[in-house]
Design a protein around this motif. Sequence first.
Motif, mmCIF file in Angstrom:
data_model
loop_
_atom_site.group_PDB
_atom_site.id
_atom_site.type_symbol
_atom_site.label_atom_id
_atom_site.label_comp_id
_atom_site.label_asym_id
_atom_site.label_seq_id
_atom_site.Cartn_x
_atom_site.Cartn_y
_atom_site.Cartn_z
ATOM 1 N N LYS A 450 0.781 -0.926 -0.172
ATOM 2 C CA LYS A 450 0.336 -0.187 -0.166
ATOM 3 C C LYS A 450 1.097 1.363 0.421
ATOM 4 O O LYS A 450 0.861 1.875 -0.862
ATOM 5 C CB LYS A 450 -1.068 -0.536 0.453
ATOM 6 C CG LYS A 450 -2.345 -1.057 0.717
ATOM 7 C CD LYS A 450 -2.998 -1.071 2.564
ATOM 8 C CE LYS A 450 -4.163 -1.610 2.096
ATOM 9 N NZ LYS A 450 -4.938 -1.978 3.094
ATOM 10 N N ARG A 451 1.988 1.049 1.352
ATOM 11 C CA ARG A 451 2.755 1.492 0.813
ATOM 12 C C ARG A 451 3.871 2.940 -0.629
ATOM 13 O O ARG A 451 3.563 3.869 -1.018
ATOM 14 C CB ARG A 451 3.997 2.457 1.719
ATOM 15 C CG ARG A 451 4.711 3.573 2.167
ATOM 16 C CD ARG A 451 5.469 3.239 2.995
ATOM 17 N NE ARG A 451 6.533 1.645 3.217
ATOM 18 C CZ ARG A 451 7.701 1.454 2.887
ATOM 19 N NH1 ARG A 451 7.938 2.742 2.019
ATOM 20 N NH2 ARG A 451 8.235 0.765 3.311
ATOM 21 N N LEU A 452 3.614 1.300 -1.133
ATOM 22 C CA LEU A 452 4.059 1.597 -2.587
ATOM 23 C C LEU A 452 3.050 2.663 -3.736
ATOM 24 O O LEU A 452 3.184 3.091 -4.463
ATOM 25 C CB LEU A 452 5.037 0.487 -3.245
ATOM 26 C CG LEU A 452 6.543 -0.473 -2.171
ATOM 27 C CD1 LEU A 452 6.647 -1.410 -2.948
ATOM 28 C CD2 LEU A 452 7.401 1.223 -2.200
ATOM 29 N N GLU A 453 2.274 1.713 -3.503
ATOM 30 C CA GLU A 453 1.187 1.833 -4.257
ATOM 31 C C GLU A 453 0.881 4.033 -4.104
ATOM 32 O O GLU A 453 0.110 4.275 -5.190
ATOM 33 C CB GLU A 453 -0.270 1.737 -4.208
ATOM 34 C CG GLU A 453 -0.009 0.204 -4.607
ATOM 35 C CD GLU A 453 -1.614 -0.939 -4.716
ATOM 36 O OE1 GLU A 453 -2.573 -0.974 -3.413
ATOM 37 O OE2 GLU A 453 -1.631 -2.193 -5.087
ATOM 38 N N LYS A 454 1.065 4.329 -3.292
ATOM 39 C CA LYS A 454 0.979 5.142 -2.656
ATOM 40 C C LYS A 454 1.959 6.409 -3.350
ATOM 41 O O LYS A 454 1.096 7.509 -3.818
ATOM 42 C CB LYS A 454 0.228 5.594 -1.290
ATOM 43 C CG LYS A 454 -0.307 6.634 -0.650
ATOM 44 C CD LYS A 454 -1.764 7.490 -0.905
ATOM 45 C CE LYS A 454 -1.592 8.754 -0.307
ATOM 46 N NZ LYS A 454 -3.378 9.450 -0.851
ATOM 47 N N LEU A 455 2.208 6.315 -2.901
ATOM 48 C CA LEU A 455 4.042 6.673 -3.878
ATOM 49 C C LEU A 455 3.963 6.493 -5.313
ATOM 50 O O LEU A 455 3.667 8.084 -5.948
ATOM 51 C CB LEU A 455 5.406 5.605 -2.963
ATOM 52 C CG LEU A 455 5.302 5.807 -2.090
ATOM 53 C CD1 LEU A 455 6.649 5.146 -1.497
ATOM 54 C CD2 LEU A 455 6.185 7.721 -0.958
ATOM 55 N N ILE A 498 6.017 17.097 -5.792
ATOM 56 C CA ILE A 498 5.602 15.680 -5.153
ATOM 57 C C ILE A 498 6.439 15.233 -3.794
ATOM 58 O O ILE A 498 5.877 14.427 -3.236
ATOM 59 C CB ILE A 498 6.552 14.255 -6.404
ATOM 60 C CG1 ILE A 498 5.547 14.460 -7.582
ATOM 61 C CG2 ILE A 498 6.579 13.093 -5.863
ATOM 62 C CD1 ILE A 498 6.556 14.322 -8.991
ATOM 63 N N ALA A 499 7.622 15.869 -3.662
ATOM 64 C CA ALA A 499 8.481 15.497 -2.841
ATOM 65 C C ALA A 499 8.216 15.751 -1.051
ATOM 66 O O ALA A 499 7.413 15.340 -0.519
ATOM 67 C CB ALA A 499 10.168 16.201 -2.304
ATOM 68 N N HIS A 500 7.023 17.105 -1.908
ATOM 69 C CA HIS A 500 6.121 16.996 -0.699
ATOM 70 C C HIS A 500 4.714 16.974 -0.163
ATOM 71 O O HIS A 500 4.625 17.046 1.045
ATOM 72 C CB HIS A 500 5.986 19.279 -1.004
ATOM 73 C CG HIS A 500 5.750 20.237 0.503
ATOM 74 N ND1 HIS A 500 5.590 20.173 1.194
ATOM 75 C CD2 HIS A 500 4.379 21.100 0.183
ATOM 76 C CE1 HIS A 500 5.109 21.322 2.018
ATOM 77 N NE2 HIS A 500 3.570 21.046 1.102
ATOM 78 N N VAL A 512 12.184 9.937 1.470
ATOM 79 C CA VAL A 512 12.256 9.376 0.662
ATOM 80 C C VAL A 512 13.040 10.332 -0.899
ATOM 81 O O VAL A 512 12.922 11.174 -0.781
ATOM 82 C CB VAL A 512 10.624 9.293 0.252
ATOM 83 C CG1 VAL A 512 10.815 8.361 -1.809
ATOM 84 C CG2 VAL A 512 10.039 8.235 0.575
ATOM 85 N N LYS A 513 13.510 9.752 -1.730
ATOM 86 C CA LYS A 513 13.869 11.046 -2.862
ATOM 87 C C LYS A 513 13.467 10.704 -4.070
ATOM 88 O O LYS A 513 12.615 9.041 -4.887
ATOM 89 C CB LYS A 513 15.870 10.002 -3.223
ATOM 90 C CG LYS A 513 16.364 10.096 -4.260
ATOM 91 C CD LYS A 513 17.633 9.739 -4.081
ATOM 92 C CE LYS A 513 18.470 10.186 -5.751
ATOM 93 N NZ LYS A 513 19.280 10.152 -5.927
#
Length: 527
Positions: A450-455, A498-500, A512-513
Motif C-alpha cells: 500500500k505504501r508503494l502504491e501510494k507513492l 511531489i516530495a512535499h 524518500v528520494k
Amino acid sequence: MMKGANAVDVVFIAIAAIIGIALGFLIARFATKSAASRAAEEAQALKKKAEDDAKELIEKAKSHAETMRKEAEIEAKDQALKYKQEVDADNKERMNEIRSAENRITQREEYLDRRSNSLDSREDQISSLQGQIEKRERMLEEAQTDMEQRLERVAGMTPQEAKEELLDTIRDDVTRESAAIIRDAEARTKAEADKKARMILSLAIQRVAADHTTESTVTTIHIPSDDLKGRIIGREGRNIRSFEQLTGTNLIIDDTPECVTISCFDPVRREIGRVTMENLIADGRIHPARIEEMYDKAVKLVSQRIHEAGEQAVFDVGIHDLNPELVNTLGRLLYRTSYGQNVLSHSLEVSYLAGVMASELGLDPISAKRAGLLHDLGKAVDHEVDGSHAVLGADLAKRYGEKPEIVHAIEAHHEDVEPNTVLDVLIQAADAISAARPGARKETLDAYIKRLEKLEEIANSYEGVERTFAIQAGREVRVMVEPEIVDEAQATVLAHDIAHQIETETQYPGQVKVVVIRESRAVDYAK
C-alpha cells in the motif's frame, strides 16, 4: 657644594684657636710656678709647637675639605649624567611611540581613502545597475504593450483574451525563473548543510553501530514430546483454559511436532506466559493450582527483569536522577516491539545518537540523551490507554517531574506538536536514523504494498507524468515525464512538489528520494 667646604674650614680654624687658647692658659699657669727664664723658654717652645700643630691641623682640615669638595663635585656630575641619560631614554621612547602612532594614523588614513574609493566605485556600479534595471523595465513594458497590440491586431482577440494569453506567457516565464531560483537556493543551502549534516550523522552512526534483530508477537516453546500436549490441554481443556485466563494469552497447540505457541499482543503478558509454561514443562505437574502457582512466580520474575532492564538502561546512558516509576516504565519496553524492532534497544540507540550529535553541535549531550531515552516511553502504556504514544510519553514524563524541554521533545518527535527547539529536531533525526537502518524494522506485506502504491499514485496525479516507479523498498521514486509537456525548469518544480506531497500525506521510515527524468529522443531509420 662650596658652602659645605667653607663650613669645614671654619670648624677646623675654631678648633685650632681653642687648642691655642688652652695651651696659652697652661703655659701661663706653668710660668707662675717655675722660674721666669725657664718658663719663658718653655713657653716659647710650647707656643711654637702649638703654632706648628695648629698650622698642621689647619692644613689637614683644608686638605680634607678639598677632598670632600672634589668627591661631592664628582658625585654631582655623575648624578647629573645619570639624570640626563634617563631623560634621553625617556625622550627616545616617547619619540618612538609618537612615530608608531603617526604610522598607524597614516595607515588608517590610507585605508579610509581606499574604502572611500571602493564605496564610490560601488555607488557608481549601483547607479549603473539601477539605470540598466530601469531601462529593462521600460523595455519590458514596451514589449508587453507591443505584444498586447499584436495579439489584438493579428489574432483578432478581445482585450480580455489577450490579457489571459499574456498572463499564461508570464506564468510560464515565472515558472522557469522560480525553478532557477529553487535550484540556486538548494545548491547554496545544501552545499554546506549537507556536508555538515552528513559528517555529524556519519560520525554518530559509526560511533553507535548496533546489531538488529526482529521480533514477532508469538513465542514458540519447545516441549520434550508430543505426549505432553495432552497434559497441557488437560481433562476437557481445563488446564489450557486456566492458563489462558491467568496469563491473558492464547495457547496454540497444533500438529507442529514438539512445540506449542503462545500468542498475545501484549509482550509483557506473553513473556509471563512463556516463563509460566517453561516452568510447568520443567516441573512436569500441570493442573490449575500448579499453573496459578507458577504464574505468580513468573509475574515476580518478569517484574524483577523489567526493573533491572530499566536500571541497566539508565546506567548505560549515564542518567542517575530518573524517577523510579519512569525507570520501571522504561524497563517494560524490553518486551515491546515496533515493526519487529525492540523498543528499549531502539530508545538506547536514539539516546546515544542524540548525545553524539548534540556534542558535535556544541549542545548539552545530557539533555539530548535523556530525551532520546524517554522519547518512546508512551509505547509501554499505549495498549492500555488511548492516544498517541508521543503524547502519552510526554504526559508520563511531565507527571514524574521531567523538565519542560524534555517533555516537549518527547511530544514533538512525531510532530504531534510543532518542534520549536534544536533538541526537538535532534530527537526526530536520531529516531529516524535508528528506525531507518537496514534490517532495523519490518512491516507487513500489505502495508508495504500500500505504501508503494501510494507513492506511485501521488506522482502519477501530476500533469505530464508518463510513468512512475517506486524502487529500493519505497526509498526512491523515479518519475518519467513527457518532454513535450514538462520542460527542464518545470521538472525541478515537479520534483519539489511531489516530495512535499509525499512528506505531507504518507508515513515512511527514513527519507524518500524523488527523481524526475525528462528524456528527449530523435529516432530515424535508414532504409
